[in-house]
Write a protein that holds these residues in place. Structure first.
Motif, mmCIF file in Angstrom:
data_model
loop_
_atom_site.group_PDB
_atom_site.id
_atom_site.type_symbol
_atom_site.label_atom_id
_atom_site.label_comp_id
_atom_site.label_asym_id
_atom_site.label_seq_id
_atom_site.Cartn_x
_atom_site.Cartn_y
_atom_site.Cartn_z
ATOM 1 N N LEU A 1 7.871 7.934 -11.455
ATOM 2 C CA LEU A 1 9.297 7.863 -10.698
ATOM 3 C C LEU A 1 9.322 6.356 -11.130
ATOM 4 C CD1 LEU A 1 10.671 9.359 -7.819
ATOM 5 C CD2 LEU A 1 11.106 9.671 -10.298
ATOM 6 N N GLU A 2 9.842 5.454 -11.478
ATOM 7 C CA GLU A 2 9.925 3.905 -11.535
ATOM 8 C C GLU A 2 10.091 3.202 -9.874
ATOM 9 O OE1 GLU A 2 11.510 1.225 -13.916
ATOM 10 O OE2 GLU A 2 11.788 2.403 -15.265
ATOM 11 N N TYR A 3 9.474 2.469 -9.746
ATOM 12 C CA TYR A 3 9.596 2.349 -8.402
ATOM 13 C C TYR A 3 9.020 0.762 -8.645
ATOM 14 C CZ TYR A 3 4.868 4.480 -8.217
ATOM 15 O OH TYR A 3 3.801 4.903 -8.583
ATOM 16 N N TRP B 1 -0.672 16.506 -0.128
ATOM 17 C CA TRP B 1 0.981 15.871 1.213
ATOM 18 C C TRP B 1 0.790 16.574 1.759
ATOM 19 C CZ3 TRP B 1 3.811 17.874 -3.458
ATOM 20 C CH2 TRP B 1 3.866 17.412 -5.035
ATOM 21 N N ARG C 1 1.493 15.415 -8.572
ATOM 22 C CA ARG C 1 2.226 13.677 -8.297
ATOM 23 C C ARG C 1 3.629 14.034 -7.785
ATOM 24 N NH1 ARG C 1 -2.302 14.076 -7.213
ATOM 25 N NH2 ARG C 1 -4.270 12.113 -7.298
ATOM 26 N N ARG C 2 4.177 13.828 -6.784
ATOM 27 C CA ARG C 2 5.286 14.184 -7.073
ATOM 28 C C ARG C 2 6.033 13.173 -7.187
ATOM 29 N NH1 ARG C 2 8.303 16.323 -1.692
ATOM 30 N NH2 ARG C 2 6.673 15.361 0.050
ATOM 31 N N TYR C 3 5.784 11.653 -7.072
ATOM 32 C CA TYR C 3 6.760 10.552 -7.299
ATOM 33 C C TYR C 3 5.452 9.374 -7.942
ATOM 34 C CZ TYR C 3 9.476 12.453 -2.806
ATOM 35 O OH TYR C 3 9.713 13.106 -2.330
ATOM 36 N N TYR C 4 3.658 9.408 -7.659
ATOM 37 C CA TYR C 4 3.274 8.015 -8.185
ATOM 38 C C TYR C 4 3.235 8.350 -9.659
ATOM 39 C CZ TYR C 4 -0.882 5.587 -7.737
ATOM 40 O OH TYR C 4 -1.492 4.275 -8.489
ATOM 41 N N GLU D 1 0.741 -1.343 -0.124
ATOM 42 C CA GLU D 1 0.424 0.331 -0.309
ATOM 43 C C GLU D 1 0.759 1.468 -0.189
ATOM 44 O OE1 GLU D 1 -3.179 -0.898 -0.922
ATOM 45 O OE2 GLU D 1 -3.870 -0.036 0.364
ATOM 46 N N GLU E 1 -2.684 12.291 2.395
ATOM 47 C CA GLU E 1 -1.022 12.029 2.024
ATOM 48 C C GLU E 1 -0.534 12.261 0.688
ATOM 49 O OE1 GLU E 1 -0.628 9.035 5.427
ATOM 50 O OE2 GLU E 1 0.035 8.013 3.632
ATOM 51 N N GLU E 2 -2.085 11.137 -0.406
ATOM 52 C CA GLU E 2 -1.018 11.777 -1.691
ATOM 53 C C GLU E 2 -1.791 12.663 -2.561
ATOM 54 O OE1 GLU E 2 -2.533 7.718 -4.117
ATOM 55 O OE2 GLU E 2 -2.610 9.209 -5.732
ATOM 56 N N GLU F 1 3.435 9.763 -1.349
ATOM 57 C CA GLU F 1 3.898 11.100 -1.870
ATOM 58 C C GLU F 1 4.247 12.167 -0.716
ATOM 59 O OE1 GLU F 1 2.793 12.610 -4.351
ATOM 60 O OE2 GLU F 1 2.921 11.006 -5.707
ATOM 61 N N ILE F 2 4.529 12.116 0.519
ATOM 62 C CA ILE F 2 4.686 13.278 1.252
ATOM 63 C C ILE F 2 6.089 12.808 1.918
ATOM 64 C CG2 ILE F 2 2.836 13.963 2.679
ATOM 65 C CD1 ILE F 2 2.195 11.331 4.537
ATOM 66 N N MET G 1 -4.954 8.557 3.469
ATOM 67 C CA MET G 1 -3.685 8.027 2.163
ATOM 68 C C MET G 1 -4.009 8.067 1.697
ATOM 69 S SD MET G 1 -2.463 3.729 1.594
ATOM 70 C CE MET G 1 -3.564 3.487 0.538
ATOM 71 N N CYS G 2 -5.373 8.635 0.358
ATOM 72 C CA CYS G 2 -5.481 9.055 -0.725
ATOM 73 C C CYS G 2 -5.440 10.158 -1.038
ATOM 74 C CB CYS G 2 -5.981 7.910 -1.626
ATOM 75 S SG CYS G 2 -5.882 5.861 -1.344
ATOM 76 N N THR H 1 -3.641 -0.015 -13.915
ATOM 77 C CA THR H 1 -2.697 0.021 -12.442
ATOM 78 C C THR H 1 -2.020 -1.587 -12.793
ATOM 79 O OG1 THR H 1 -3.959 0.876 -11.375
ATOM 80 C CG2 THR H 1 -2.648 -0.010 -9.676
ATOM 81 N N ILE I 1 -6.424 -2.225 -4.561
ATOM 82 C CA ILE I 1 -5.220 -1.884 -4.012
ATOM 83 C C ILE I 1 -5.442 -0.117 -3.561
ATOM 84 C CG2 ILE I 1 -4.090 -1.231 -6.296
ATOM 85 C CD1 ILE I 1 -1.277 -2.180 -4.924
ATOM 86 N N GLY I 2 -4.508 0.782 -3.026
ATOM 87 C CA GLY I 2 -5.254 1.682 -2.629
ATOM 88 C C GLY I 2 -6.303 2.139 -1.908
#
Lengths: 331, 331
Positions: B329-331, B223, B323-326, A233, B219-220, A240-241, B215-216, B96, B43-44
């Motif tokens: 970026l790769e993950y 921030w 979003r800065r990462y979601y 999750e 946080e997401e 993001e934070i 969370m969604c 996703t 998910i999420g």
């Protein structure tokens, strides 16, 4: 080493392992009669233990196994707890009101109940088919019950070999983890004793202990704020934070969920410079066969967090046994 | 009102309700053939929706119903997802990675799949028995499927009356909630726009949305740091770190879990002077019959948080879509 009693820890683990002589004949007989499903009941820390036992069983079994929260069960109910259900729970005091009511309700629904009660409690004793009273080692007790059922279902044929291995080596392996992680734990405690919010991440048989470490240890005992999130999750909101200075600790187990946490481990360095990884694989666990290491990852990381707790308690001058509200105020 | 389109919201809800004409014939036929268990996959945010649909069903059914996390399923597996399983999921993008792999895996395990895909996705379409493409209203879509199954099992005999009632009044009731909560939401956003850590508490069909709101959304999308805890668990750890100035928001639903959250509501004033209660019971929901209010509590509180989000976004000059990462970026 601060607050460390090697011999008593060894005896405690070995005594817990010996409980198989009580657990197994009971489960063998119950299994012979037939079980429809298995419920692990708990609340707070014991709910966390229930969740991680379920996570462990799900890796191997095709049986219906679920964790139930005692507060929710007594309020909303759960009609899957019925005649044919094997309900297993662990309670230290045996006096948590939600647990007492939930056990009464499950008993009335004709579930077969196995109780691990650190302090034997006459009322709860009456409401179960088997009550085992032995202090501490909650996670080990629940996993031993789970593993016996897996064995009976032919989903864990190496059961005997595995527990013979644990009988010989588990206690010393865990003692070793506490000893070898102590200086790391002290540094960790020094570095994070003033954190305003610490993120804990984990998965699989590590998720229950991650959830519990945040809530039952840092929040309840250290009075420090945490957010816990499971490794899967993490990528769906919480990431993001996280930024350079956000304190994040990731627990990695050696069970089937390992790839979920490795993914977090690979990502964290890209966005954070204040993370810590506590990986069960980093500890030698002398004598433990490789194929059984994953079964005890939560005990390994718990041994590490035990050492963190001892140092955090000392540094913060905050005895872990004090509560300001829990069981002090009415609610 | 800021970012509020009354007519499009009305059409959106009513269009979702009309999906019953596609959902019901499918479920009726599947049910006729026989189902062993039901899995809500996500998910999420969609996992959160899955959890609250399961919480809703558990209140009424004796059937095995569970939520499965897509990341965990593709990693650890779940042998309860099999031939005879009805698997239901919702996805906005259909892209996703965890969801795509999980659906492939469930399909290979012979589950019968009902997919709600906002954007029809050819690959995922092939892997399900019914695909319904309609934007938004995820929670309503999942609950409509759940309620139909309850009806078929004679665990919700008022189904027709209930949805007739929703057809007539739900859209306007929710519009009304957004309108009447707007000034409260603006004040709330002003008061909490600088919070360093906000606690969200909820239970039952409110727990999924509480988890997701922390969370969604915060946080997401905002921030902003949050910790979410279920009302029952609140008393087993988290309560210890709440003090006078800690920002806490409690969501209260009108389903069977209500007493769990009322207990938190009764306790909070003793230890905290910075809490907010968002209670679904405080909104008139004109036309909705009293016995069905509990079925839509999560939609009611979501309507309130929609308004908070709009104001928080404006006050904090932080567009919710960045979003800065979601997915960056790769993950």
């Amino acid at each position: 080493m601060l607050k460390f009693q090697e011999e008593s820890l060894r005896q405690s683990v070995n005594g817990a392992l010996a409980l198989r002589h009580q657990i197994n004949p009971f489960l063998d007989a119950i299994f012979e009669k037939g079980i429809t499903n298995i419920c692990f009941l708990g609340i707070g820390g014991t709910y966390a233990s229930a969740m991680q036992t379920v996570s462990h069983m799900k890796e191997f079994t095709s049986m219906e196994v679920f964790a139930e929260n005692a507060a929710e069960y007594i309020t909303t109910g759960n009609r899957r707890i019925m005649d044919g259900t094997l309900l297993i729970y662990s309670s230290v005091t045996g006096s948590t009101p939600e647990i007492v009511k939930a056990v009464e309700k499950a008993h009335a629904a004709h579930a077969t109940i196995l109780a691990f009660l650190d302090n034997p409690n006459p009322h709860l004793r009456e409401l179960c088919e088997l009550c085992i009273s032995y202090p501490q080692n909650e996670q080990l007790k629940l996993f031993m019950a789970a593993d016996r059922i897996l064995f009976l279902r032919h989903e864990f044929d190496c059961y005997d070999d595995c527990y013979e291995n644990f009988d010989c080596y588990l206690a010393d392996a865990l003692i070793s983890v506490e000893q070898s992680s102590d200086s790391f734990a002290q540094e960790f405690a020094k570095k994070h004793c003033n954190d305003t919010l610490h993120y804990f991440v984990g998965a699989g048989n590590q998720w229950g202990s991650t959830y519990s470490y945040g809530m039952c240890y840092w929040e309840e005992m250290h009075w420090m704020a945490t957010k816990t999130v499971s490794s899967g999750e993490f990528f769906h909101g919480t990431l993001e934070i996280i930024s350079r200075d956000t304190p994040v600790t990731l627990f990695i187990s050696e069970d089937a969920s390992r790839p979920l946490s490795l993914r977090v481990a690979a990502f964290l360095p890209k966005i954070c410079a204040n993370y810590t990884i506590i990986d069960a694989a980093d500890y030698p666990l002398i004598g433990i066969k490789p194929q059984y290491r994953g079964f005890i990852s939560h005990l390994v990381t718990h041994a590490v967090t035990n050492r963190i707790d001892v140092h955090l308690e000392a540094i913060n001058c905050h005895p872990m046994e004090i509560r300001r509200y829990y069981r002090c105020l009415e609610y």
